[in-house]
Write an enzyme that holds these catalytic residues in place. Structure first.
Site, PDB file in Angstrom:
ATOM      1  N   GLU A 176      -6.248 -10.579  -0.764  1.00 48.48           N
ATOM      2  CA  GLU A 176      -6.952 -10.460   0.655  1.00 48.48           C
ATOM      3  C   GLU A 176      -8.302 -10.144   0.059  1.00 48.48           C
ATOM      4  OE1 GLU A 176      -5.420  -7.126   2.588  1.00 48.48           O
ATOM      5  OE2 GLU A 176      -3.241  -7.443   2.185  1.00 48.48           O
ATOM      6  N   GLU A 188       0.871  -1.196   0.210  1.00 54.77           N
ATOM      7  CA  GLU A 188      -0.110   0.125  -0.150  1.00 54.77           C
ATOM      8  C   GLU A 188       0.670   1.174  -0.118  1.00 54.77           C
ATOM      9  OE1 GLU A 188      -3.024  -0.278   3.123  1.00 54.77           O
ATOM     10  OE2 GLU A 188      -3.321  -2.412   2.580  1.00 54.77           O
TER      11      GLU A 188
HETATM   12  O1  9MR Z   1      -6.785  -7.464   9.215  1.00 57.29           O
HETATM   13  C1  9MR Z   1      -5.766  -6.868   9.616  1.00 57.29           C
HETATM   14  C2  9MR Z   1      -6.126  -5.984  11.099  1.00 57.29           C
HETATM   15  O2  9MR Z   1      -6.274  -7.176  12.106  1.00 57.29           O
HETATM   16  C3  9MR Z   1      -5.185  -5.239  11.552  1.00 57.29           C
HETATM   17  O3  9MR Z   1      -5.501  -4.550  12.767  1.00 57.29           O
HETATM   18  C4  9MR Z   1      -4.596  -4.214  10.235  1.00 57.29           C
HETATM   19  C5  9MR Z   1      -3.552  -3.420  10.756  1.00 57.29           C
HETATM   20  O4  9MR Z   1      -2.212  -4.001  10.976  1.00 57.29           O
HETATM   21  O5  9MR Z   1      -4.318  -4.896   9.222  1.00 57.29           O
HETATM   22  C6  9MR Z   1      -5.325  -5.571   8.731  1.00 57.29           C
HETATM   23  O6  9MR Z   1      -5.142  -6.360   7.402  1.00 57.29           O
HETATM   24  C7  9MR Z   1      -4.637  -5.399   6.484  1.00 57.29           C
HETATM   25  C8  9MR Z   1      -3.552  -5.900   5.623  1.00 57.29           C
HETATM   26  O7  9MR Z   1      -2.168  -6.139   6.363  1.00 57.29           O
HETATM   27  C9  9MR Z   1      -3.127  -4.997   4.598  1.00 57.29           C
HETATM   28  N1  9MR Z   1      -4.240  -4.778   3.799  1.00 57.29           N
HETATM   29  C10 9MR Z   1      -5.511  -4.363   4.590  1.00 57.29           C
HETATM   30  C11 9MR Z   1      -5.805  -5.075   5.470  1.00 57.29           C
HETATM   31  C12 9MR Z   1      -7.321  -4.729   6.058  1.00 57.29           C
HETATM   32  O8  9MR Z   1      -7.143  -3.604   6.781  1.00 57.29           O
END
Ligand code: 9MR
Length: 352
Positions: free
Chosen positions: A262, A157
């Protein structure tokens, strides 16, 4: 308003409990297995707590999937909590589970501005010191998992929807070069690892996606090691089939491995409020899952790295992590029973 919300909550709950699953137990069919039907790997992002405490969750992951992404425990914050401390125990637990069950582990993620630990945010140093910090982080992590994690989301990202680079401490301290440095450092640490750039919103085939594709082109021209593109696919059920199909085609045009990294399909996002789940939405979601799997199946076989869903059941989706959001984005319901979306995916995968 309060009453409307209460009624909506009540109806949503009833719907979740009764109508949403595809009941294999009432038919002569045995539930099919995603990983056996699919010609490419089928992954799940897994949460360490669910893996430890919920046998149903763990068994479903084992039964249906052959690839795993750690939802959180391989992120910078988790593995490198202070400057001179690396902590791999949680991630190693996921690796051990994967090894026992013959599953692939996809690493997520070496660098994401949203998972910088506090010590990085307050780190003081010149550009060289920042590059060293980045190098030490990436290379220590990649070397620790060498031979076990064979693919990585190296940078996550980094682009805005408008196609620029997102503001981050890495951009500020190192400059735009930080992205290619991350790939170079990772490659140096494990030349056999497949290296991915991962981002959301590409399915709209807009400025962001083209900026990413330009970066890939530039990397290939200059020999920066990059092997894959992760399209996150956190999509709403309202996204058109045509967009999904176009996005796959355009992504495949990069020539890289394509990972739908994802995937989940929100029925609630972008819907009028108050939101109420119903069978029609459930059917639409199933159709949308089918579209995604069909569109992915149409890209060249050698580029199909796999499809990973972001978590497993509706209850553990990150979309429901903040209180009672009542979204229903996954292929399995809150009890880990297959939903119509699951059946639709099986049908999509069985189509020639
Ligand atoms: O699902 C993840 C959540 O539990 C965490 O709090 C968050 C922050 O680290 O990240 C979420 O996963 C993200 C992923 O790492 C990157 N793309 C977006 C996902 C959803 O926010």
């Amino acid at each position: 308003m309060r009453y409307i919300l209460l009624i909506t909550f009540f109806l949503n709950t009833i719907f979740i409990a009764n109508a949403q699953t595809f009941d294999y137990s009432s038919s002569s069919e045995t539930p099919p297995v995603l990983k056996s039907v699919a010609p490419f790997p089928i992954g799940a992002a897994v949460g360490i707590k669910h893996m430890r405490n919920n046998p149903r969750y763990r068994n479903l992951v084992k039964e249906q999937f052959n690839s795993i992404t750690a939802e959180n425990v391989m992120k910078f914050k988790a593995v490198h909590p202070s400057e001179h401390v690396f902590k791999f125990d949680n991630a190693d637990e996921i690796i051990a589970f994967a090894e026992e069950n013959n599953m692939r582990v996809h690493g997520h993620t070496l660098l994401w501005a949203m998972s910088n630990p506090a010590w990085v945010r307050s780190y003081q140093g010149d550009k060289t010191a920042w590059k060293n910090l980045l190098k030490t982080h990436i290379q220590t992590v990649v070397k620790h998992f060498k031979g076990k994690v064979r693919s990585w989301d190296v940078v996550n990202e980094a682009f805005t929807d408008g196609g620029g680079l997102k503001k981050s401490i890495w951009l500020q301290k190192i400059g735009p070069e930080y992205i290619e440095l991350a790939f170079r450092y990772a490659h140096e640490a494990d030349p056999d690892a497949l290296l991915f750039y991962n981002d959301y919103g590409q399915e709209y085939v807009g400025k962001k996606m083209y900026a990413i594709l330009n970066m890939i082109k530039d990397f290939k021209k200059r020999g920066v090691p990059i092997h894959g593109l992760g399209m996150q696919m956190h999509i709403p059920v309202r996204l058109s089939d045509a967009k999904i199909q176009q996005a796959m085609k355009v992504a495949a045009g990069s020539g890289l491995l394509i990972h739908l990294s994802e995937l989940e399909i929100s029925v609630k996002h972008q819907m009028p409020k108050p939101f109420m789940m119903n069978e029609q939405l459930s059917r639409q979601q199933a159709e949308k899952y089918k579209t995604v799997f069909r569109a992915y199946s149409s890209i060249p076989k050698k580029q199909q790295f796999g499809i990973t869903t972001w978590n497993v059941g509706d209850a553990d989706s990150y979309r429901n992590s903040k209180g009672r959001n009542h979204d229903h984005p996954m292929m399995f319901d809150t009890q880990y029973r297959p939903k119509p979306a699951f059946k639709a995916v099986i049908d999509a995968l069985k189509q020639p």
